[in-house]
Design an enzyme around this catalytic site. Structure first.
Site, PDB file in Angstrom:
ATOM      1  N   HIS A  40       0.821  -1.214   0.000  1.00 49.92           N
ATOM      2  CA  HIS A  40       0.000   0.000   0.000  1.00 49.92           C
ATOM      3  C   HIS A  40       0.857   1.267   0.000  1.00 49.92           C
ATOM      4  O   HIS A  40       1.670   1.470   0.908  1.00 49.92           O
ATOM      5  CB  HIS A  40      -0.915  -0.019   1.235  1.00 49.92           C
ATOM      6  CG  HIS A  40      -1.779   1.197   1.343  1.00 49.92           C
ATOM      7  ND1 HIS A  40      -1.917   1.905   2.505  1.00 49.92           N
ATOM      8  CD2 HIS A  40      -2.536   1.832   0.418  1.00 49.92           C
ATOM      9  CE1 HIS A  40      -2.741   2.921   2.292  1.00 49.92           C
ATOM     10  NE2 HIS A  40      -3.126   2.895   1.039  1.00 49.92           N
ATOM     11  N   ARG A 139     -20.819   8.589  22.094  1.00 52.67           N
ATOM     12  CA  ARG A 139     -20.901   8.535  23.534  1.00 52.67           C
ATOM     13  C   ARG A 139     -22.357   8.167  23.871  1.00 52.67           C
ATOM     14  O   ARG A 139     -23.257   9.015  23.781  1.00 52.67           O
ATOM     15  CB  ARG A 139     -20.530   9.894  24.140  1.00 52.67           C
ATOM     16  CG  ARG A 139     -20.050   9.848  25.610  1.00 52.67           C
ATOM     17  CD  ARG A 139     -21.149   9.553  26.587  1.00 52.67           C
ATOM     18  NE  ARG A 139     -20.656   9.436  27.938  1.00 52.67           N
ATOM     19  CZ  ARG A 139     -20.756   8.319  28.669  1.00 52.67           C
ATOM     20  NH1 ARG A 139     -21.269   7.206  28.143  1.00 52.67           N
ATOM     21  NH2 ARG A 139     -20.351   8.330  29.921  1.00 52.67           N
ATOM     22  N   CYS A 186     -17.064  15.657  24.179  1.00 48.05           N
ATOM     23  CA  CYS A 186     -17.476  15.050  25.442  1.00 48.05           C
ATOM     24  C   CYS A 186     -16.728  15.747  26.582  1.00 48.05           C
ATOM     25  O   CYS A 186     -15.550  16.095  26.436  1.00 48.05           O
ATOM     26  CB  CYS A 186     -17.118  13.570  25.411  1.00 48.05           C
ATOM     27  SG  CYS A 186     -17.468  12.723  26.946  1.00 48.05           S
ATOM     28  N   TYR A 323     -21.320  15.303  35.170  1.00 48.24           N
ATOM     29  CA  TYR A 323     -20.970  16.417  34.290  1.00 48.24           C
ATOM     30  C   TYR A 323     -20.884  17.742  35.031  1.00 48.24           C
ATOM     31  O   TYR A 323     -21.486  18.746  34.639  1.00 48.24           O
ATOM     32  CB  TYR A 323     -21.945  16.485  33.101  1.00 48.24           C
ATOM     33  CG  TYR A 323     -21.869  15.276  32.200  1.00 48.24           C
ATOM     34  CD1 TYR A 323     -20.673  14.955  31.560  1.00 48.24           C
ATOM     35  CD2 TYR A 323     -22.960  14.434  32.002  1.00 48.24           C
ATOM     36  CE1 TYR A 323     -20.570  13.836  30.747  1.00 48.24           C
ATOM     37  CE2 TYR A 323     -22.869  13.306  31.199  1.00 48.24           C
ATOM     38  CZ  TYR A 323     -21.669  13.018  30.575  1.00 48.24           C
ATOM     39  OH  TYR A 323     -21.578  11.910  29.766  1.00 48.24           O
TER      40      TYR A 323
END
Ligand code: HEM
Length: 467
Positions: A40, A139, A186, A323
């Protein structure tokens, strides 16, 4: 024409190394390219990233493949066709709530299988401004719901029972389609670096819990005004979102954003049904998700079933007890989630995507590449790069057009070329500056927090230069 054997995507997925043979798909055709790997022109490592799955998302990053001679070469390696009637197992049939999850691209780096959480390989992350859907970081908190688009309804509610129910065709036809290019990140992106300081609870994301797409859908603002809500509300109001994904007790994923952001024409909050010009993939919220540009990904609720205007934030676990950021002195015995605000706009961030840690790079001209982004629509105005651990700095070249001020929802990709001498050990460092002159902290320890969120210290990559 020869008749080829049929294979399922899962069977193709078992061929991921020269020992097990290297299989890939293109369209509905299956190829065994084991003998081509070492030939390749782009390198054996690159081709192996696609092993076991579809070539398209990788070739979308490298246009050299859209030439007839590449397809001709591929044809020599054909060994089969994909089965047309590939029936995925259902959750009900197996008793596994995750059995109905979609098939994923095997090139993703998986942090957790159930629920599914995965990031694109770092070396591909910044190859293109828009992340191919199949490689966009995923997520999920819960199993992916199976949604019948025909019977899907989105409920829009408020105090006093004002309610609107919208089918998918109604959402598409009653409101103008609005398109926004936005990066989602995230809260836990780069958590792995934080756990090197001290262990934290959470998925060990590397630098890839961030991706960029062109989103299309109705503006949340238009839907709220259509439902009779006003441009402004006295006091502190919120817009709460609920997903169709639910835990074993039936509690849905949920989150909220301030009302002012939801109705602001400048905030570009979408009820998105398109991602990079295609309908939303199941892992990204089919048929409708919220996209809140400039804000932590956790508020961009997927598989949206309900939008509710409320005097209080979402009661969801993920709004109230997750969070949020804390001081390094707070541990699991002392943490009180009520004392910290829910994360909304994220801080300025950047990372090096090339070269990778531990690489041995050739002497001569080294190209360093990466991404930079900031929350709240703040543009990245500069990225500084050091090759000696932060003692001396150079300014990277930012790619792409300058975004409109205060609406810089998408990342910038950057690049720096510098001469490097054989035998040198380099500590490459990057740090970004946003339009408010916010900068990244130089080390992780002072921003360590028990949940490993908001990890945005200078990104450091050690490499050696070959003799
Ligand atoms: C069976 C699969 C593949 C085939 C048959 C293939 C074939 C080729 C061919 C023929 C070229 C040279 C094109 C030209 O210059 O005219 C090329 C270059 C390249 N390929 Fe692939 N490729 C495959 C998979 C991949 C994958 C999965 C990636 C990335 C993840 C990749 C990355 C590259 C890159 C970066 C180059 C450019 C190398 C350079 O010019 O320096 N390829 N490939």
């Amino acid at each position: 024409a020869p008749r080829y054997p049929r294979y399922t995507r899962e069977e193709v997925g078992r061929h991921r190394s020269p020992q097990d043979r290297v299989w890939v798909t293109h369209g509905t055709e299956v190829f065994d390219v084991t003998d081509f790997v070492e030939l390749h022109p782009g390198g054996a490592d690159k081709i192996l990233l696609a092993a076991g799955g579809a070539l398209e998302p990788f070739w979308a990053l490298y246009a050299v493949h859209s030439q007839p001679h590449v397809l001709e070469l591929l044809r020599e390696y054909k060994v089969g066709e994909l089965s047309p009637e590939e029936a995925p197992p259902t959750a009900a049939a197996t008793g596994d709530p995750f059995a109905g999850d979609p098939l994923r691209h095997p090139g993703l780096c998986v942090n957790s299988q159930k629920p599914f959480n995965a990031e694109p390989p770092a070396e591909l992350l910044a190859e293109r401004f828009l992340t191919p859907n199949e490689l966009f970081f995923t997520r999920n908190h819960l199993p992916v719901p199976a949604v019948d688009p025909g019977s899907y309804r989105l409920r829009v509610e408020g105090p006093g029972g004002r309610a609107l129910s919208l089918s998918l065709p109604e959402l598409r036809s009653r409101f103008p389609k609005h398109e926004v290019t936005a990066t989602l990140q995230c809260a836990g992106n780069r958590r792995a670096e934080m756990s090197q300081v001290r262990p934290v609870k959470g998925l060990p994301w590397d630098i890839g819990a961030i991706s960029t797409a062109r989103w299309g859908g109705a503006r949340l603002r238009d839907v709220l005004l259509h439902a009779g809500f006003e441009e402004e509300r006295e006091g502190e109001w919120h817009v709460c979102f609920e997903g169709l994904d639910a835990d074993a007790g039936g509690a849905p994923y949920g989150a909220s954003i301030p009302y002012s952001r939801a109705v602001s024409p400048a905030a570009d909050v979408l009820l998105a049904y398109e991602m990079n010009g295609e309908e939303l993939p199941r892992d990204h919220g089919f048929p409708v998700r919220v996209v809140v540009p400039g804000v932590v990904g956790a508020r961009s609720v997927k598989w949206l079933r309900r939008v509710a205007v409320s005097p209080a934030e979402s009661p969801s676990h993920w709004q109230q007890n997750d969070y949020k950021g804390f001081s390094p002195c707070v541990d699991w015995d002392t943490v009180d989630y009520k004392t910290a605000p829910a994360i909304q706009e994220l801080p300025v961030q950047s990372a090096i995507t090339h070269p990778r840690p531990g690489a041995a790079v050739p002497a001569g001209e080294l190209t360093v590449k990466g991404y930079a982004w900031s929350g709240g629509g703040r543009p990245v105005v500069r990225v500084d790069v050091s090759l000696d651990g932060g003692r001396t700095w150079r300014v990277a070249r930012l790619a792409g057009e300058r975004p409109p001020p205060e609406r810089a929802w998408a990342w910038v990709l950057w690049e720096l070329q510098a001469p490097v001498a054989a035998g040198a050990e380099l500590e490459i460092v990057c740090k970004a500056v946003d339009g408010s002159y916010n900068v990244q902290p130089d080390s992780v320890a002072p921003i360590w927090n028990l949940r490993g969120v908001l990890s945005n210290a200078w990104h450091r990559v050690r490499v050696s230069v070959r003799d």
